[in-house]
Design an enzyme around this catalytic site. Structure first.
Site, mmCIF file in Angstrom:
data_model
loop_
_atom_site.group_PDB
_atom_site.id
_atom_site.type_symbol
_atom_site.label_atom_id
_atom_site.label_comp_id
_atom_site.label_asym_id
_atom_site.label_seq_id
_atom_site.Cartn_x
_atom_site.Cartn_y
_atom_site.Cartn_z
ATOM 1 N N ASP A 1 4.370 59.889 78.612
ATOM 2 C CA ASP A 1 5.460 59.063 78.083
ATOM 3 C C ASP A 1 6.291 59.912 77.129
ATOM 4 O OD1 ASP A 1 7.107 57.226 76.854
ATOM 5 O OD2 ASP A 1 5.552 55.717 76.600
ATOM 6 N N GLU B 1 7.608 59.207 82.053
ATOM 7 C CA GLU B 1 8.073 57.891 81.575
ATOM 8 C C GLU B 1 9.058 58.015 80.416
ATOM 9 O OE1 GLU B 1 4.832 55.200 80.811
ATOM 10 O OE2 GLU B 1 5.793 54.383 79.033
ATOM 11 N N HIS C 1 4.812 47.096 80.314
ATOM 12 C CA HIS C 1 4.589 47.909 79.115
ATOM 13 C C HIS C 1 3.557 47.239 78.196
ATOM 14 C CE1 HIS C 1 5.954 49.058 74.889
ATOM 15 N NE2 HIS C 1 5.445 50.169 75.400
HETATM 16 MG MG LIG Z 1 6.798 54.007 77.349
#
Ligand SMILES: [Mg+2]
Length: 388
Positions: free
Chosen positions: A212, A238, A315
């Site tokens: 991420d 991400e 999420h």
């Molecule tokens: Mg994220």
């Protein structure tokens, strides 16, 4: 049955529903994880700017007769008046079961000021309270009302810094936070590659690994990063660009066509997901149920994904009861994320201040509570004690 009233209030800092006061490690300290300002050297490495000064917001929706449901979102100080003064008067008197209609009324009403960002937070809290109310009125868990269960259990992955501990907890997939961003140039590329290479060694070839990049980046840096990381076979990359940079997402797809791309926690309503599906820029959609517009928006996004042959991974999907029910209900949702910021040896059930009644992953799998609504085991008196 009609909606009688909707009321929102800030949660008292430190109360059982305030996840900001969960036990934390120092894993993100001194890094750019969650740092939106990381393109500037004077901010780079200064840690997360993710947390705000505002507590979460509690929203209660009451039907005639006294039945009630509970929604939660973040950023109470600006969001509470949006609910109490702007959205609640619109919803009161509506059919309490008409969640699609009420969501559409709120969505269109908010266009006056812009439906994204904080307005979407407010819509989320109202929508979640209405789904909880609907489940309680019908005596069924919300995942059934949303069309599920889609599977017998949710496959979970863990996001965190303590990889050895997360593996010990039984997770079959691990997501890392990108520790440095573009202000550090080649030094950042070297540091991220070292982290990902070491983690690939630790997790082995039999588990998935994701990254991420929450600090907002640009295409030039992210293409170079993706090229550096290609040997380590990331499942997905991400949150790699500024959320509204739709042309950038297209450019990233074109310049790193081999890389599976995921984003969406800072997209609001179903519209950006529809645009991304039409342009085929993102493979895995990651709406946050407390920000994107609640369970109603997640259902719309799930259907958009199915229409385009794409996937959803909500999420923080198993960090709260709302996400757990949506993950369990939606066939397009293939993963449940648990963000773990508690240290090694801290049991998962103590690490994120789970809401009373909420399930916690066991050996990387989770089955949500089947109690009515979202299964939150809190009474009105307890909730009122938690508000400021
Ligand atoms: Mg994220």
């Amino acid at each position: 049955m009609k909606i009688d009233r909707i009321v929102a209030a800030p949660l008292r800092p430190g109360c059982a529903l305030d996840r900001a006061t969960s036990p934390r490690t120092s894993g993100g300290a001194g890094t750019d994880a969650g740092n939106t300002l990381a393109r500037y050297r004077e901010f780079s490495g200064a840690g997360s700017f993710h947390d705000t000064a505002w507590p979460p917001a509690l929203c209660l929706a009451f039907a005639e007769g006294g039945a009630w449901g509970m929604g939660l979102t973040d950023a109470a100080d600006p969001v509470v008046p949006l609910i109490n003064d702007f959205l609640a008067p619109l919803a009161v008197g509506e059919n309490a079961m008409a969640t699609e209609r009420i969501w559409d009324l709120m969505f269109r009403h908010a266009s006056r000021y812009g439906v994204g960002g904080l307005a979407s937070y407010a819509i989320s809290a109202v929508d979640l309270a209405l789904w909880d109310l609907k489940g309680k009125l019908l005596g069924r868990p919300v995942y059934e009302l949303m069309g599920g269960p889609a599977r017998d259990r949710i496959c979970c992955y863990a996001t965190g810094w303590e990889v050895d501990w997360l593996l010990e907890c039984g997770f079959g997939a691990i997501k890392l936070a990108c520790p440095l961003a573009e202000a550090r140039g080649v030094a950042a590329l070297d540091a991220v590659e070292a982290l990902v290479a070491g983690t690939r060694d630790a997790v082995g070839d039999g588990r998935e690994l994701m990254l991420d990049c929450w600090p907002v980046g640009d295409v030039e840096f992210m293409v170079r990063l993706a090229e550096r990381l290609r040997p380590y076979r990331l499942k997905w990359l991400e949150d790699f660009l500024y959320p509204e940079d739709m042309a950038g997402f297209e450019d990233m797809r074109r310049r790193a066509p081999w890389q599976t791309l995921a984003t969406g926690e800072r997209w609001f309503t179903h519209l950006p997901f529809g645009e991304a599906a039409a342009r085929r820029t993102i493979d895995i959609f990651q709406p946050d149920i407390r920000w994107v517009g609640g369970a109603t928006a997640c259902l719309k996004i799930g259907h958009i994904a199915e229409g385009a042959g794409l996937q959803v991974a909500i999420h923080g999907g198993v960090n709260d009861s709302y996400g757990q029910h949506a993950c369990h209900a939606m066939p397009s949702n293939t993963w449940g994320e648990l963000f773990v910021d508690s240290g090694p040896g801290v049991p998962l059930e103590e690490g994120w201040r789970p809401t009373p009644g909420m399930a916690v992953p066991k050996d990387g799998w989770l089955v949500p509570s089947d109690a009515p609504g979202f299964g939150v085991e809190l009474g009105l008196d307890e909730l009122e004690d938690m508000t400021a």
